[in-house]
Design a protein around this motif. Structure first.
Motif, short mmCIF file in Angstrom:
data_model
loop_
_atom_site.label_atom_id
_atom_site.label_comp_id
_atom_site.label_asym_id
_atom_site.label_seq_id
_atom_site.Cartn_x
_atom_site.Cartn_y
_atom_site.Cartn_z
N MET A 1 13.78 17.40 -18.53
CA MET A 1 13.03 16.93 -17.37
C MET A 1 12.23 15.69 -17.75
SD MET A 1 10.25 18.98 -15.13
CE MET A 1 8.69 18.17 -14.96
N MET A 2 12.32 14.68 -16.95
CA MET A 2 11.55 13.47 -17.18
C MET A 2 10.28 13.51 -16.32
SD MET A 2 12.65 9.46 -16.99
CE MET A 2 13.55 9.51 -18.53
N LEU A 3 9.19 13.05 -16.88
CA LEU A 3 7.92 12.99 -16.16
C LEU A 3 7.74 11.61 -15.55
CD1 LEU A 3 5.70 14.73 -18.87
CD2 LEU A 3 6.77 15.79 -16.86
N VAL A 4 6.94 11.52 -14.49
CA VAL A 4 6.74 10.23 -13.83
C VAL A 4 6.12 9.20 -14.77
CG1 VAL A 4 6.74 11.08 -11.47
CG2 VAL A 4 4.60 10.94 -12.72
N ASN A 5 5.30 9.65 -15.72
CA ASN A 5 4.74 8.69 -16.68
C ASN A 5 5.82 8.07 -17.55
OD1 ASN A 5 2.13 8.87 -15.77
ND2 ASN A 5 1.53 10.43 -17.25
N GLU A 6 6.88 8.83 -17.83
CA GLU A 6 8.00 8.28 -18.58
C GLU A 6 8.77 7.28 -17.71
OE1 GLU A 6 9.76 11.56 -21.47
OE2 GLU A 6 9.22 12.44 -19.51
N VAL A 7 8.93 7.60 -16.44
CA VAL A 7 9.58 6.68 -15.50
C VAL A 7 8.80 5.37 -15.47
CG1 VAL A 7 10.10 6.25 -13.06
CG2 VAL A 7 10.61 8.49 -14.07
N ARG A 8 7.50 5.48 -15.34
CA ARG A 8 6.62 4.30 -15.30
C ARG A 8 6.78 3.47 -16.57
NH1 ARG A 8 2.32 6.56 -13.47
NH2 ARG A 8 2.24 5.47 -11.48
N GLN A 9 6.79 4.13 -17.71
CA GLN A 9 6.90 3.44 -19.00
C GLN A 9 8.23 2.69 -19.10
OE1 GLN A 9 7.00 6.06 -22.43
NE2 GLN A 9 5.94 4.53 -23.67
N ILE A 10 9.32 3.33 -18.70
CA ILE A 10 10.63 2.69 -18.75
C ILE A 10 10.66 1.49 -17.80
CG2 ILE A 10 13.09 2.96 -18.24
CD1 ILE A 10 12.67 5.98 -19.08
N ALA A 11 10.21 1.70 -16.57
CA ALA A 11 10.25 0.63 -15.57
C ALA A 11 9.43 -0.57 -16.03
CB ALA A 11 9.74 1.14 -14.23
N LEU A 12 8.22 -0.33 -16.51
CA LEU A 12 7.35 -1.44 -16.91
C LEU A 12 7.81 -2.13 -18.19
CD1 LEU A 12 3.87 0.04 -15.96
CD2 LEU A 12 5.15 -1.77 -14.77
N SER A 13 8.73 -1.50 -18.93
CA SER A 13 9.27 -2.15 -20.14
C SER A 13 10.35 -3.17 -19.79
CB SER A 13 9.85 -1.09 -21.09
OG SER A 13 11.08 -0.58 -20.59
N LEU A 14 10.82 -3.15 -18.54
CA LEU A 14 11.86 -4.09 -18.11
C LEU A 14 11.22 -5.42 -17.73
CD1 LEU A 14 13.88 -1.49 -16.05
CD2 LEU A 14 14.53 -2.48 -18.26
N PRO A 15 11.81 -6.53 -18.17
CA PRO A 15 11.21 -7.85 -17.93
C PRO A 15 10.91 -8.14 -16.46
CG PRO A 15 13.12 -8.01 -19.39
CD PRO A 15 13.08 -6.61 -18.88
N GLY A 16 9.73 -8.69 -16.23
CA GLY A 16 9.34 -9.13 -14.90
C GLY A 16 8.91 -8.05 -13.94
N THR A 17 8.86 -6.80 -14.40
CA THR A 17 8.52 -5.68 -13.52
C THR A 17 7.02 -5.60 -13.27
OG1 THR A 17 10.41 -4.40 -14.27
CG2 THR A 17 8.61 -3.16 -13.26
N GLU A 18 6.69 -5.35 -12.00
CA GLU A 18 5.30 -5.11 -11.59
C GLU A 18 5.23 -3.78 -10.88
OE1 GLU A 18 3.28 -9.16 -10.29
OE2 GLU A 18 5.03 -8.64 -9.06
N GLU A 19 4.10 -3.09 -11.03
CA GLU A 19 3.85 -1.87 -10.28
C GLU A 19 2.99 -2.23 -9.07
OE1 GLU A 19 1.94 2.60 -10.72
OE2 GLU A 19 2.47 1.49 -12.53
N VAL A 20 3.46 -1.88 -7.87
CA VAL A 20 2.78 -2.21 -6.63
C VAL A 20 2.83 -0.98 -5.73
CG1 VAL A 20 2.82 -3.72 -4.59
CG2 VAL A 20 3.57 -4.61 -6.81
N THR A 21 1.73 -0.70 -5.03
CA THR A 21 1.72 0.43 -4.11
C THR A 21 2.58 0.13 -2.88
OG1 THR A 21 -0.49 1.03 -4.84
CG2 THR A 21 0.23 1.95 -2.74
N HIS A 22 3.40 1.10 -2.51
CA HIS A 22 4.29 1.00 -1.35
C HIS A 22 4.10 2.25 -0.51
CE1 HIS A 22 7.88 -0.03 0.94
NE2 HIS A 22 8.34 1.19 0.73
N TRP A 23 3.48 2.10 0.68
CA TRP A 23 3.17 3.24 1.55
C TRP A 23 2.40 4.33 0.79
CZ3 TRP A 23 3.94 2.64 6.66
CH2 TRP A 23 4.83 1.64 7.07
N GLY A 24 1.46 3.90 -0.05
CA GLY A 24 0.61 4.83 -0.79
C GLY A 24 1.26 5.43 -2.04
N LYS A 25 2.45 4.95 -2.39
CA LYS A 25 3.16 5.49 -3.55
C LYS A 25 3.41 4.36 -4.55
CE LYS A 25 5.87 7.66 -0.22
NZ LYS A 25 7.18 7.98 0.28
N PRO A 26 3.46 4.68 -5.84
CA PRO A 26 3.76 3.65 -6.83
C PRO A 26 5.21 3.17 -6.67
CG PRO A 26 2.93 5.66 -7.88
CD PRO A 26 3.18 5.98 -6.45
N SER A 27 5.38 1.85 -6.67
CA SER A 27 6.73 1.29 -6.66
C SER A 27 6.82 0.27 -7.78
CB SER A 27 7.06 0.65 -5.31
OG SER A 27 6.39 -0.58 -5.15
#
Length: 112
Positions: A1-27
């Motif tokens: 099982m993957m945790l959302v913090n792991e998802v966040r870590q993988i996503a933010l490790s990709l070049p040019g990625t930003e975390e932005v709220t979308h309808w109250g949820k992290p995108s």
């Protein structure tokens, strides 16, 4: 099982990625194009995909890979993090990024 913090870590490790709220949820986005949304239940993510990839995953394992009714005409699918393998989720996150990222950046990233 993957945790959302792991998802966040993988996503933010990709070049040019930003975390932005979308309808109250992290995108996670590149050039303001969404490739992942963490759903409110913190057990489901929505990922950008190709029509063919989405068809394959949702047909093979419909309990893990789901097409929400509101996305049936868009190339996104939900992934149940409780039942998906970590390797598959990581692969799909990288693939989703590759769909929306600038092609030159994608080529450089995947060639290294």
């Amino acid at each position: 099982m993957m945790l959302v913090n792991e998802v966040r870590q993988i996503a933010l490790s990709l070049p040019g990625t930003e975390e932005v709220t979308h309808w109250g949820k992290p995108s996670f986005r590149i050039n303001n194009k969404i490739f992942i949304v963490i759903q409110s239940d913190m057990k489901t993510i929505t990922v950008k995909t190709t029509k063919e990839e989405r068809e394959m995953y949702t047909t093979t394992d419909p309990k893990t890979f789901i097409i929400p009714e509101s996305f049936k005409n868009m190339n996104y699918m939900h992934i149940n993090l409780e039942t998906a393998s970590k390797d598959e989720v990581k692969k799909l996150i990288r693939s989703a990024w590759g769909i929306v990222a600038p092609k030159k950046m994608v080529k450089i990233f995947f060639e290294r």
